[in-house]
Design a protein around this motif. Structure first.
Motif, PDB file in Angstrom:
ATOM      1  N   UNK A   1       0.831  -1.207   0.000  1.00  0.00           N
ATOM      2  CA  UNK A   1       0.000   0.000   0.000  1.00  0.00           C
ATOM      3  C   UNK A   1       0.868   1.261   0.000  1.00  0.00           C
ATOM      4  N   UNK A   2       1.941   1.261   0.792  1.00  0.00           N
ATOM      5  CA  UNK A   2       2.851   2.407   0.839  1.00  0.00           C
ATOM      6  C   UNK A   2       3.520   2.624  -0.520  1.00  0.00           C
ATOM      7  N   UNK A   3       3.914   1.543  -1.171  1.00  0.00           N
ATOM      8  CA  UNK A   3       4.566   1.647  -2.483  1.00  0.00           C
ATOM      9  C   UNK A   3       3.600   2.191  -3.528  1.00  0.00           C
TER      10      UNK A   3
ATOM     11  N   UNK B   1       1.021   4.157  -2.955  1.00  0.00           N
ATOM     12  CA  UNK B   1       0.833   5.574  -2.635  1.00  0.00           C
ATOM     13  C   UNK B   1       2.027   6.388  -3.118  1.00  0.00           C
ATOM     14  N   UNK B   2       3.240   5.869  -2.939  1.00  0.00           N
ATOM     15  CA  UNK B   2       4.444   6.561  -3.388  1.00  0.00           C
ATOM     16  C   UNK B   2       4.441   6.722  -4.904  1.00  0.00           C
ATOM     17  N   UNK B   3       4.112   5.669  -5.627  1.00  0.00           N
ATOM     18  CA  UNK B   3       4.068   5.739  -7.088  1.00  0.00           C
ATOM     19  C   UNK B   3       2.996   6.703  -7.575  1.00  0.00           C
ATOM     20  N   UNK B   4       1.853   6.718  -6.902  1.00  0.00           N
ATOM     21  CA  UNK B   4       0.787   7.647  -7.283  1.00  0.00           C
ATOM     22  C   UNK B   4       1.205   9.091  -7.030  1.00  0.00           C
ATOM     23  N   UNK B   5       1.912   9.350  -5.897  1.00  0.00           N
ATOM     24  CA  UNK B   5       2.420  10.696  -5.625  1.00  0.00           C
ATOM     25  C   UNK B   5       3.414  11.132  -6.697  1.00  0.00           C
ATOM     26  N   UNK B   6       4.312  10.229  -7.072  1.00  0.00           N
ATOM     27  CA  UNK B   6       5.294  10.548  -8.103  1.00  0.00           C
ATOM     28  C   UNK B   6       4.619  10.871  -9.433  1.00  0.00           C
ATOM     29  N   UNK B   7       3.569  10.108  -9.759  1.00  0.00           N
ATOM     30  CA  UNK B   7       2.862  10.338 -11.013  1.00  0.00           C
ATOM     31  C   UNK B   7       2.189  11.709 -11.010  1.00  0.00           C
ATOM     32  N   UNK B   8       1.581  12.076  -9.880  1.00  0.00           N
ATOM     33  CA  UNK B   8       0.958  13.396  -9.765  1.00  0.00           C
ATOM     34  C   UNK B   8       2.017  14.484  -9.905  1.00  0.00           C
ATOM     35  N   UNK B   9       3.160  14.319  -9.249  1.00  0.00           N
ATOM     36  CA  UNK B   9       4.245  15.298  -9.339  1.00  0.00           C
ATOM     37  C   UNK B   9       4.782  15.405 -10.761  1.00  0.00           C
ATOM     38  N   UNK B  10       4.926  14.273 -11.439  1.00  0.00           N
ATOM     39  CA  UNK B  10       5.418  14.276 -12.819  1.00  0.00           C
ATOM     40  C   UNK B  10       4.446  15.032 -13.726  1.00  0.00           C
ATOM     41  N   UNK B  11       3.142  14.755 -13.583  1.00  0.00           N
ATOM     42  CA  UNK B  11       2.147  15.454 -14.408  1.00  0.00           C
ATOM     43  C   UNK B  11       2.120  16.945 -14.088  1.00  0.00           C
ATOM     44  N   UNK B  12       2.232  17.293 -12.810  1.00  0.00           N
ATOM     45  CA  UNK B  12       2.240  18.705 -12.411  1.00  0.00           C
ATOM     46  C   UNK B  12       3.467  19.407 -12.993  1.00  0.00           C
ATOM     47  N   UNK B  13       4.621  18.732 -12.950  1.00  0.00           N
ATOM     48  CA  UNK B  13       5.840  19.303 -13.509  1.00  0.00           C
ATOM     49  C   UNK B  13       5.755  19.464 -15.017  1.00  0.00           C
ATOM     50  N   UNK B  14       5.177  18.470 -15.691  1.00  0.00           N
ATOM     51  CA  UNK B  14       5.043  18.557 -17.146  1.00  0.00           C
ATOM     52  C   UNK B  14       4.113  19.701 -17.540  1.00  0.00           C
ATOM     53  N   UNK B  15       3.062  19.919 -16.747  1.00  0.00           N
ATOM     54  CA  UNK B  15       2.129  21.001 -17.045  1.00  0.00           C
ATOM     55  C   UNK B  15       2.767  22.362 -16.800  1.00  0.00           C
TER      56      UNK B  15
END
Length: 116
Positions: free
Chosen positions: A32-34, A36-50
């Motif tokens: 579950x922690x992993x 959540x970590x991957x989902x956070x990274x994906x959100x950060x990556x999309x935010x950075x790309x935008x």
């Protein structure tokens, strides 16, 4: 889920079953922690790309030094462009190439400018 028959792949005593239960709970929490970590990274990556600046259509690569001579004209986003690049308009890029600034052969800046 029991069928009335004994399950043979599990320990027969309660103490070992409790240890197994704890291990499974800890393993599930790690999963579950992993996730959540991957989902956070994906959100950060999309935010950075935008939030990333747009790639310019044309860049001029300059040299090192006080006068910073223009070395190459590149199509924006060229993988061969160095770190000392400046966004320019198409007209400035074409004028630079006409004035002797070398067009990058990797991105085909001369062909893209129509000066081949």
């Amino acid at each position: 889920m029991t069928t009335g028959r004994p399950v043979r792949d599990l320990p027969a005593d309660a103490d070992r079953l409790r240890v197994l239960k704890l291990w499974l709970q800890l393993s599930l929490q790690r999963v579950r922690d992993r996730i959540a970590d991957l989902e956070r990274r994906d959100v950060e990556r999309r935010r950075g790309a935008a939030a990333a600046p747009a790639v310019p259509d044309w860049v001029v690569e300059t040299g090192i030094g006080a006068d910073r001579p223009r070395l190459y004209v590149h199509v924006g986003g060229c993988h061969m462009a160095g770190t000392r690049v400046h966004a320019v308009t198409r007209d400035v890029a074409a004028r630079g190439a006409a004035d002797g600034v070398e067009a990058c052969s990797h991105c085909g800046a001369d062909a893209a400018l129509g000066i081949t």
